[in-house]
Design a protein around this motif. Structure first.
Motif, PDB file in Angstrom:
ATOM      1  N   GLY A  16      28.808  49.942  10.243  1.00 47.53           N
ATOM      2  CA  GLY A  16      28.161  49.754   8.958  1.00 47.53           C
ATOM      3  C   GLY A  16      28.552  48.499   8.209  1.00 47.53           C
ATOM      4  O   GLY A  16      28.026  48.232   7.129  1.00 47.53           O
ATOM      5  N   LEU A  17      29.451  47.670   8.778  1.00 43.43           N
ATOM      6  CA  LEU A  17      29.923  46.478   8.078  1.00 43.43           C
ATOM      7  C   LEU A  17      29.357  45.173   8.645  1.00 43.43           C
ATOM      8  O   LEU A  17      29.851  44.096   8.336  1.00 43.43           O
ATOM      9  CB  LEU A  17      31.454  46.431   8.084  1.00 43.43           C
ATOM     10  CG  LEU A  17      32.146  47.548   7.307  1.00 43.43           C
ATOM     11  CD1 LEU A  17      33.662  47.417   7.415  1.00 43.43           C
ATOM     12  CD2 LEU A  17      31.708  47.534   5.847  1.00 43.43           C
ATOM     13  N   GLY A  18      28.306  45.283   9.461  1.00 40.37           N
ATOM     14  CA  GLY A  18      27.713  44.081  10.053  1.00 40.37           C
ATOM     15  C   GLY A  18      27.238  43.080   9.018  1.00 40.37           C
ATOM     16  O   GLY A  18      27.477  41.882   9.147  1.00 40.37           O
ATOM     17  N   VAL A  24      30.355  37.017   5.037  1.00 42.43           N
ATOM     18  CA  VAL A  24      31.596  36.239   5.029  1.00 42.43           C
ATOM     19  C   VAL A  24      31.458  35.005   5.925  1.00 42.43           C
ATOM     20  O   VAL A  24      31.859  33.902   5.538  1.00 42.43           O
ATOM     21  CB  VAL A  24      32.806  37.097   5.442  1.00 42.43           C
ATOM     22  CG1 VAL A  24      34.053  36.233   5.627  1.00 42.43           C
ATOM     23  CG2 VAL A  24      33.065  38.186   4.412  1.00 42.43           C
ATOM     24  N   LEU A  25      30.879  35.170   7.092  1.00 43.65           N
ATOM     25  CA  LEU A  25      30.713  34.020   7.984  1.00 43.65           C
ATOM     26  C   LEU A  25      29.812  32.959   7.359  1.00 43.65           C
ATOM     27  O   LEU A  25      30.040  31.760   7.534  1.00 43.65           O
ATOM     28  CB  LEU A  25      30.163  34.472   9.339  1.00 43.65           C
ATOM     29  CG  LEU A  25      31.140  35.276  10.188  1.00 43.65           C
ATOM     30  CD1 LEU A  25      30.425  35.879  11.387  1.00 43.65           C
ATOM     31  CD2 LEU A  25      32.310  34.413  10.639  1.00 43.65           C
ATOM     32  N   PRO A  52      23.157  46.123  14.831  1.00 41.24           N
ATOM     33  CA  PRO A  52      23.373  45.280  13.659  1.00 41.24           C
ATOM     34  C   PRO A  52      24.841  45.029  13.319  1.00 41.24           C
ATOM     35  O   PRO A  52      25.144  44.198  12.469  1.00 41.24           O
ATOM     36  CB  PRO A  52      22.663  46.028  12.536  1.00 41.24           C
ATOM     37  CG  PRO A  52      22.612  47.447  12.987  1.00 41.24           C
ATOM     38  CD  PRO A  52      22.533  47.399  14.491  1.00 41.24           C
ATOM     39  N   ASP A  53      25.754  45.725  13.977  1.00 38.64           N
ATOM     40  CA  ASP A  53      27.176  45.487  13.735  1.00 38.64           C
ATOM     41  C   ASP A  53      27.762  44.456  14.698  1.00 38.64           C
ATOM     42  O   ASP A  53      28.947  44.128  14.604  1.00 38.64           O
ATOM     43  CB  ASP A  53      27.966  46.800  13.819  1.00 38.64           C
ATOM     44  CG  ASP A  53      27.701  47.701  12.625  1.00 38.64           C
ATOM     45  OD1 ASP A  53      27.438  47.155  11.523  1.00 38.64           O
ATOM     46  OD2 ASP A  53      27.736  48.923  12.778  1.00 38.64           O
ATOM     47  N   VAL A  54      26.943  43.924  15.607  1.00 38.37           N
ATOM     48  CA  VAL A  54      27.381  42.855  16.504  1.00 38.37           C
ATOM     49  C   VAL A  54      26.854  41.535  15.947  1.00 38.37           C
ATOM     50  O   VAL A  54      25.654  41.364  15.748  1.00 38.37           O
ATOM     51  CB  VAL A  54      26.889  43.078  17.945  1.00 38.37           C
ATOM     52  CG1 VAL A  54      27.250  41.887  18.831  1.00 38.37           C
ATOM     53  CG2 VAL A  54      27.484  44.359  18.510  1.00 38.37           C
ATOM     54  N   LEU A  83      37.712  37.808   6.270  1.00 44.00           N
ATOM     55  CA  LEU A  83      37.259  38.519   7.474  1.00 44.00           C
ATOM     56  C   LEU A  83      38.150  39.717   7.794  1.00 44.00           C
ATOM     57  O   LEU A  83      37.727  40.632   8.495  1.00 44.00           O
ATOM     58  CB  LEU A  83      37.238  37.578   8.684  1.00 44.00           C
ATOM     59  CG  LEU A  83      36.144  36.534   8.711  1.00 44.00           C
ATOM     60  CD1 LEU A  83      36.389  35.556   9.842  1.00 44.00           C
ATOM     61  CD2 LEU A  83      34.784  37.179   8.834  1.00 44.00           C
ATOM     62  N   SER A  84      39.353  39.709   7.271  1.00 44.92           N
ATOM     63  CA  SER A  84      40.324  40.752   7.579  1.00 44.92           C
ATOM     64  C   SER A  84      39.748  42.144   7.312  1.00 44.92           C
ATOM     65  O   SER A  84      39.213  42.414   6.244  1.00 44.92           O
ATOM     66  CB  SER A  84      41.588  40.544   6.746  1.00 44.92           C
ATOM     67  OG  SER A  84      42.524  41.560   7.023  1.00 44.92           O
ATOM     68  N   GLY A  85      39.860  42.994   8.306  1.00 47.79           N
ATOM     69  CA  GLY A  85      39.408  44.370   8.175  1.00 47.79           C
ATOM     70  C   GLY A  85      37.950  44.600   8.529  1.00 47.79           C
ATOM     71  O   GLY A  85      37.528  45.744   8.669  1.00 47.79           O
ATOM     72  N   LEU A  86      37.163  43.537   8.687  1.00 47.27           N
ATOM     73  CA  LEU A  86      35.749  43.724   9.025  1.00 47.27           C
ATOM     74  C   LEU A  86      35.507  43.936  10.524  1.00 47.27           C
ATOM     75  O   LEU A  86      34.767  44.836  10.895  1.00 47.27           O
ATOM     76  CB  LEU A  86      34.909  42.549   8.503  1.00 47.27           C
ATOM     77  CG  LEU A  86      34.832  42.416   6.980  1.00 47.27           C
ATOM     78  CD1 LEU A  86      34.071  41.155   6.587  1.00 47.27           C
ATOM     79  CD2 LEU A  86      34.175  43.642   6.370  1.00 47.27           C
ATOM     80  N   PRO A  87      36.110  43.122  11.396  1.00 50.27           N
ATOM     81  CA  PRO A  87      35.881  43.332  12.831  1.00 50.27           C
ATOM     82  C   PRO A  87      36.597  44.584  13.347  1.00 50.27           C
ATOM     83  O   PRO A  87      37.682  44.936  12.882  1.00 50.27           O
ATOM     84  CB  PRO A  87      36.470  42.084  13.497  1.00 50.27           C
ATOM     85  CG  PRO A  87      36.609  41.079  12.406  1.00 50.27           C
ATOM     86  CD  PRO A  87      36.842  41.878  11.156  1.00 50.27           C
ATOM     87  N   ALA A  88      35.954  45.237  14.318  1.00 52.01           N
ATOM     88  CA  ALA A  88      36.531  46.425  14.932  1.00 52.01           C
ATOM     89  C   ALA A  88      37.584  46.057  15.979  1.00 52.01           C
ATOM     90  O   ALA A  88      38.378  46.891  16.382  1.00 52.01           O
ATOM     91  CB  ALA A  88      35.436  47.274  15.567  1.00 52.01           C
ATOM     92  N   GLY A  89      37.580  44.829  16.427  1.00 51.55           N
ATOM     93  CA  GLY A  89      38.542  44.376  17.438  1.00 51.55           C
ATOM     94  C   GLY A  89      38.575  42.858  17.446  1.00 51.55           C
ATOM     95  O   GLY A  89      38.085  42.200  16.531  1.00 51.55           O
TER      96      GLY A  89
END
Length: 109
Positions: A16-18, A24-25, A52-54, A83-89
């Motif tokens: 849900g954070l895509g 941010v980008l 949409p999250d990719v 960006l901190s905390g947004l990506p899953a990995g």
């Protein structure tokens, strides 16, 4: 300017954070953002049509040294911190040596 160094990064946002990741980008294009540097020739942010999250970001720089120098600056580090905390990995990176091409981007998303 001509790009002699570039890369593509693929990031998967937490569910849900895509859109937040995209936002941010795209901050990199702000007036004092790293992509506003004359050394950044391409800064393209896109999303997967299937998920949409990719999110993908492609950048082209006048040189690898210019990229590292700009990203060591305060404005770039502020974007990285957001960006901190947004990506899953961890993002997957592919390096590029641009040869030739064309780009046309909309004024706003």
């Amino acid at each position: 300017m001509i790009a002699h160094y570039g890369f593509q990064a693929s990031l998967t946002a937490r569910p849900g954070l895509g859109q937040a990741l995209v936002d941010v980008l795209l901050m990199g294009l702000d007036e004092d953002g790293p992509a506003s540097s004359g050394h950044c020739v391409v800064h393209l942010v896109s999303r997967s049509a299937a998920d949409p999250d990719v999110v993908h970001v492609m950048e082209g720089w006048t040189s690898e040294e210019d990229h590292h120098r700009v990203f060591a600056g305060e404005a770039a580090q502020a974007v990285v911190a957001r960006l901190s905390g947004l990506p899953a990995g961890e993002p997957a990176y592919t390096d590029h040596v641009p040869v030739h091409g064309k780009a046309a981007f909309p004024a706003a998303v």
